[in-house]
Each structure stands twice: as C-alpha cells, then as structure tokens.
Motif scaffolding. Sequence first.
Motif, short mmCIF file in Angstrom:
data_model
loop_
_atom_site.label_atom_id
_atom_site.label_comp_id
_atom_site.label_asym_id
_atom_site.label_seq_id
_atom_site.Cartn_x
_atom_site.Cartn_y
_atom_site.Cartn_z
N ALA A 194 0.83 -1.21 0.00
CA ALA A 194 0.00 0.00 0.00
C ALA A 194 0.86 1.26 0.00
CB ALA A 194 -0.94 -0.01 1.20
N LEU A 195 1.98 1.23 0.71
CA LEU A 195 2.90 2.37 0.69
C LEU A 195 3.49 2.57 -0.70
CD1 LEU A 195 4.83 1.72 4.05
CD2 LEU A 195 2.91 3.28 3.67
N LEU A 196 3.90 1.48 -1.33
CA LEU A 196 4.47 1.57 -2.68
C LEU A 196 3.43 2.06 -3.68
CD1 LEU A 196 6.44 -1.80 -2.62
CD2 LEU A 196 7.48 0.48 -2.73
N ALA A 197 2.19 1.60 -3.54
CA ALA A 197 1.13 2.00 -4.46
C ALA A 197 0.86 3.50 -4.37
CB ALA A 197 -0.14 1.21 -4.17
N ASP A 198 1.15 4.09 -3.23
CA ASP A 198 0.96 5.54 -3.05
C ASP A 198 2.19 6.34 -3.49
OD1 ASP A 198 -1.27 7.21 -1.85
OD2 ASP A 198 0.48 8.09 -0.85
N GLY A 199 3.18 5.64 -4.03
CA GLY A 199 4.36 6.32 -4.54
C GLY A 199 5.46 6.55 -3.53
N LEU A 200 5.35 5.97 -2.34
CA LEU A 200 6.38 6.15 -1.32
C LEU A 200 7.54 5.19 -1.57
CD1 LEU A 200 4.24 6.52 1.92
CD2 LEU A 200 5.03 8.29 0.36
N ASP A 201 8.73 5.64 -1.23
CA ASP A 201 9.93 4.80 -1.35
C ASP A 201 10.07 3.97 -0.08
OD1 ASP A 201 12.42 3.66 -1.87
OD2 ASP A 201 13.52 5.44 -1.17
N VAL A 202 9.81 2.67 -0.19
CA VAL A 202 10.04 1.76 0.93
C VAL A 202 11.46 1.25 0.79
CG1 VAL A 202 9.27 -0.35 2.08
CG2 VAL A 202 7.59 1.16 0.98
#
Length: 261
Positions: A123-131
């Motif tokens: 979900a973090l990646l789908a929002d464009g965040l760099d994990v």
Amino acid sequence: MTQFSSPAALRAACRSGDFTDNTSGQAPGHVQCNIVILPSRWAADFLRFCQANPKPCPLIASSAVPGDASLPPLGNIDIRSDVPSYRVFRDGKFVEECNDIKHLWSEDMVTFALGCSFSFEEALLADGLDVRNVSAGVNVPMYRTNIDCSPAGPFAGKMVVSMRPFAAADAIRAVQICTRFPSVHGAPIHLGDPAQIGITDLDTPDYGDAITMKDGELPVFWACGVTPQVALENAKPPLAVTHSPGCMLVSDLRNSQLAVM
C-alpha cells in the motif's frame, strides 16, 4: 532472486527447497504471515498474549486442532515446509535454522499465523512512497526496544519494531495509509528519535539488514511480528518454531481483504 506472482507457486518452491529467501515483494497483493508453532499446552497462553498485544501480534489464523499442518483460511498450506526458513527454539534458546520442520512435527503442535508488515508495504508503494528495504533489495531492519508487552502466563518481553525511513510529509502519509491495516500491525508506534524507545544504533539492527537514511528523513517504527520470538525466549517452552526474520508464510488471502475503509 526469483520473483513469484503466485503465492501457491512460491509455497511450492519453498516446499521443494528451491526458495529459501526473504519474501518481501513476493506474490504482490497477498497477505504474508509471521509464524509461531508451539506444543498444545502452551497454545492458550500464547493466544492470550496475541490478544493482549494486537499491534506486534495481530492474529490472522491458527490450527483448527493440534497436529493439523494445514491452514485452510490461508490456502493449500503445509506449515511444515511452506515457509522459506524456520527458526527452532528449545527451552527458550535458539538452536537451529532450517528449511523444513517435518522432522520436528508431532500431533501435539499448534500453529499461529500473525499479520506481517510486508503486507502494508504494498500500500505504501502504491501511493508512490519509497520503501527503502524494498528499493534496496534487503530485509527490513528490526530492533529490540524498551517497550514492554502485556504479559500472558509465561509469555512476556520487550516489543520488536521494524523501521523504514521517510521524509516528514511521507511519514505522515505512511501513518494515514497503515492505519487502514490493523491486521498487519497498523499505524507506526513511533517516529523520530530512536533512543526514546531504547534503540541506540540504527546501523546495527538486531534482525534484518541496515539501510541508508537520506538527509532530512525520519526513522518510522512499526510493531513487528518478531516480537513473539522474544516472548518465547522468556517463556521457555520445550520446543517452539517460528519463521526466520523476513522469511514469511505467503498466503492466498488478499491484502485488500484486510483493509479497513
């Protein structure tokens, strides 16, 4: 590392011994689970420990009866071989790591599957965040803290957390996103100064791999499913089995099924 889109294919590779690695990023869209396996007489107290500590120990599924190696709610699973790597504890002490536990299995064993932070990473990646652990291709760093878990019978200990760094605005967004996923640890439990939760050096995690923090980033900490391993060390059951850190059971359950809108 081979990338699997299907959880069944990944579990088959674990079962055959062909996959023994970190499962972060594998079978996108599917729930990954931490695993704890105990003799039946320890199971009730461990269940109470999970109920008392839902952030680090969010229970997703458990054995229908002792000795049952399947977990039907999660897919066609043989818990004795479908995790890439297991850790074995005797009397609370870690004794070995192995890729199959059929030699340890008995009709008295009970399995618990707990939610894992790898599920909310999607979900973090789908929002464009760099994990960072995903983009770097390493296991997420995990640390023992000074935060006490609520005890249940012999099970007690300090909470373990996982850490991902974000710029301040992205950290706020990460909190908003993960709040929707209470079954896989939910919102972070701390951000900022690691010393406030008893962590002295981010470059030396207790489990997993160190990751690079960029200028201006904050460390963001989530309750972690390695916490039961600390509780097992304190409870000292004669035999206990967990997943190796980062090496999860990948289920057929969809992450979207766990989201709270």
